[in-house]
Design a protein around this motif. Structure first.
Motif, PDB file in Angstrom:
ATOM      1  N   GLY A  28      72.093  34.511 -30.862  1.00 35.69           N
ATOM      2  CA  GLY A  28      72.104  34.087 -29.464  1.00 35.69           C
ATOM      3  C   GLY A  28      71.157  34.884 -28.587  1.00 35.69           C
ATOM      4  O   GLY A  28      70.945  34.552 -27.424  1.00 35.69           O
ATOM      5  N   LYS A  29      70.558  35.924 -29.147  1.00 35.41           N
ATOM      6  CA  LYS A  29      69.590  36.725 -28.386  1.00 35.41           C
ATOM      7  C   LYS A  29      68.355  35.874 -28.094  1.00 35.41           C
ATOM      8  O   LYS A  29      67.883  35.123 -28.953  1.00 35.41           O
ATOM      9  CB  LYS A  29      69.193  37.956 -29.199  1.00 35.41           C
ATOM     10  N   VAL A  30      67.836  36.003 -26.863  1.00 38.10           N
ATOM     11  CA  VAL A  30      66.644  35.277 -26.441  1.00 38.10           C
ATOM     12  C   VAL A  30      65.589  36.294 -26.046  1.00 38.10           C
ATOM     13  O   VAL A  30      65.884  37.253 -25.333  1.00 38.10           O
ATOM     14  CB  VAL A  30      66.946  34.361 -25.229  1.00 38.10           C
ATOM     15  N   GLU A  31      64.358  36.095 -26.531  1.00 38.66           N
ATOM     16  CA  GLU A  31      63.272  36.977 -26.121  1.00 38.66           C
ATOM     17  C   GLU A  31      61.977  36.191 -25.986  1.00 38.66           C
ATOM     18  O   GLU A  31      61.856  35.068 -26.476  1.00 38.66           O
ATOM     19  CB  GLU A  31      63.110  38.159 -27.066  1.00 38.66           C
ATOM     20  N   LYS A  32      61.012  36.804 -25.329  1.00 37.59           N
ATOM     21  CA  LYS A  32      59.708  36.191 -25.104  1.00 37.59           C
ATOM     22  C   LYS A  32      58.935  36.118 -26.416  1.00 37.59           C
ATOM     23  O   LYS A  32      58.936  37.073 -27.205  1.00 37.59           O
ATOM     24  CB  LYS A  32      58.939  37.019 -24.076  1.00 37.59           C
ATOM     25  N   ARG A  33      58.272  35.001 -26.638  1.00 35.42           N
ATOM     26  CA  ARG A  33      57.442  34.832 -27.831  1.00 35.42           C
ATOM     27  C   ARG A  33      56.228  35.752 -27.752  1.00 35.42           C
ATOM     28  O   ARG A  33      55.614  35.906 -26.707  1.00 35.42           O
ATOM     29  CB  ARG A  33      56.988  33.369 -27.917  1.00 35.42           C
ATOM     30  N   ARG A  34      55.878  36.352 -28.880  1.00 40.11           N
ATOM     31  CA  ARG A  34      54.722  37.248 -28.976  1.00 40.11           C
ATOM     32  C   ARG A  34      53.482  36.456 -29.402  1.00 40.11           C
ATOM     33  O   ARG A  34      52.853  36.747 -30.414  1.00 40.11           O
ATOM     34  CB  ARG A  34      55.011  38.352 -29.986  1.00 40.11           C
ATOM     35  N   LYS A  35      53.128  35.476 -28.601  1.00 36.55           N
ATOM     36  CA  LYS A  35      52.082  34.539 -28.992  1.00 36.55           C
ATOM     37  C   LYS A  35      50.689  35.158 -29.070  1.00 36.55           C
ATOM     38  O   LYS A  35      49.805  34.604 -29.704  1.00 36.55           O
ATOM     39  CB  LYS A  35      52.086  33.318 -28.091  1.00 36.55           C
ATOM     40  N   TRP A  36      50.488  36.328 -28.474  1.00 36.66           N
ATOM     41  CA  TRP A  36      49.188  36.986 -28.556  1.00 36.66           C
ATOM     42  C   TRP A  36      48.850  37.346 -29.999  1.00 36.66           C
ATOM     43  O   TRP A  36      47.674  37.447 -30.351  1.00 36.66           O
ATOM     44  CB  TRP A  36      49.137  38.222 -27.655  1.00 36.66           C
ATOM     45  N   LEU A  37      49.859  37.517 -30.844  1.00 39.86           N
ATOM     46  CA  LEU A  37      49.595  37.840 -32.246  1.00 39.86           C
ATOM     47  C   LEU A  37      48.853  36.698 -32.940  1.00 39.86           C
ATOM     48  O   LEU A  37      47.976  36.936 -33.772  1.00 39.86           O
ATOM     49  CB  LEU A  37      50.909  38.141 -32.977  1.00 39.86           C
ATOM     50  N   SER A  38      49.206  35.473 -32.624  1.00 44.05           N
ATOM     51  CA  SER A  38      48.499  34.313 -33.177  1.00 44.05           C
ATOM     52  C   SER A  38      47.164  34.109 -32.472  1.00 44.05           C
ATOM     53  O   SER A  38      46.154  33.788 -33.102  1.00 44.05           O
ATOM     54  CB  SER A  38      49.359  33.054 -33.042  1.00 44.05           C
ATOM     55  N   LYS A  39      47.149  34.304 -31.170  1.00 45.46           N
ATOM     56  CA  LYS A  39      45.935  34.065 -30.384  1.00 45.46           C
ATOM     57  C   LYS A  39      44.802  35.008 -30.797  1.00 45.46           C
ATOM     58  O   LYS A  39      43.643  34.604 -30.857  1.00 45.46           O
ATOM     59  CB  LYS A  39      46.229  34.205 -28.897  1.00 45.46           C
ATOM     60  N   GLU A  40      45.129  36.255 -31.107  1.00 37.85           N
ATOM     61  CA  GLU A  40      44.098  37.210 -31.528  1.00 37.85           C
ATOM     62  C   GLU A  40      43.389  36.760 -32.806  1.00 37.85           C
ATOM     63  O   GLU A  40      42.193  36.966 -32.955  1.00 37.85           O
ATOM     64  CB  GLU A  40      44.703  38.594 -31.741  1.00 37.85           C
ATOM     65  N   LYS A  41      44.112  36.135 -33.714  1.00 37.34           N
ATOM     66  CA  LYS A  41      43.529  35.718 -35.001  1.00 37.34           C
ATOM     67  C   LYS A  41      42.866  34.355 -34.944  1.00 37.34           C
ATOM     68  O   LYS A  41      41.892  34.105 -35.636  1.00 37.34           O
ATOM     69  CB  LYS A  41      44.610  35.700 -36.085  1.00 37.34           C
ATOM     70  N   HIS A  42      43.423  33.440 -34.143  1.00 42.80           N
ATOM     71  CA  HIS A  42      42.975  32.043 -34.184  1.00 42.80           C
ATOM     72  C   HIS A  42      42.300  31.575 -32.900  1.00 42.80           C
ATOM     73  O   HIS A  42      41.851  30.435 -32.826  1.00 42.80           O
ATOM     74  CB  HIS A  42      44.160  31.133 -34.499  1.00 42.80           C
ATOM     75  N   GLY A  43      42.276  32.435 -31.889  1.00 37.33           N
ATOM     76  CA  GLY A  43      41.682  32.042 -30.624  1.00 37.33           C
ATOM     77  C   GLY A  43      42.566  31.122 -29.803  1.00 37.33           C
ATOM     78  O   GLY A  43      42.192  30.665 -28.740  1.00 37.33           O
TER      79      GLY A  43
END
Length: 118
Positions: A28-43
């Motif tokens: 049930g824990k909610v947290e912000k997605r760490r989308k920069w990890l994908s963005k750094e590799k794939h633009g």
């Protein structure tokens, strides 16, 4: 726990509004997605990279549910899908994914990733 996705760019979890992508853990824990990890590799953060997904594999789960966004832009890369083995994977536009979460989260342990924009 109840999720609603009624507006582009916003998702509500038990009455709390989030204006960013989120991860909902089986506990049930909610947290912000760490989308920069994908963005750094794939633009782009629209490709869910294995390195990003590994960050969320902290709790046991039965189902990986991916809310792909309003227009379905977020995609789970094949290498990411491979990380979850034979577990069930569901990819749906975020409005449908939120509905599906509400239907199954009491019966199954769901790890959910929700993209709230495109």
């Amino acid at each position: 726990m109840k999720l609603t996705y009624s507006n582009f760019g916003r998702i509500t979890v038990d009455g709390k509004v989030y204006d960013h992508d989120i991860i909902v853990y089986p506990s049930g824990k909610v947290e912000k997605r760490r989308k920069w990890l994908s963005k750094e590799k794939h633009g782009t953060s629209h490709k869910l990279d294995p390195d990003e997904l590994r960050e969320y594999l902290r709790e046991e789960f039965d189902v990986l549910l991916v809310g792909t966004g309003f227009y379905g832009r977020l995609s789970l890369l094949p290498e990411s899908r491979g990380l979850v083995g034979k577990k069930e994977v569901i990819e749906l536009p975020t409005d449908n994914a939120a509905e599906r979460f509400n239907e199954i989260h009491r019966e199954k342990r769901v790890l959910a990733i929700f993209h709230v924009t495109c």
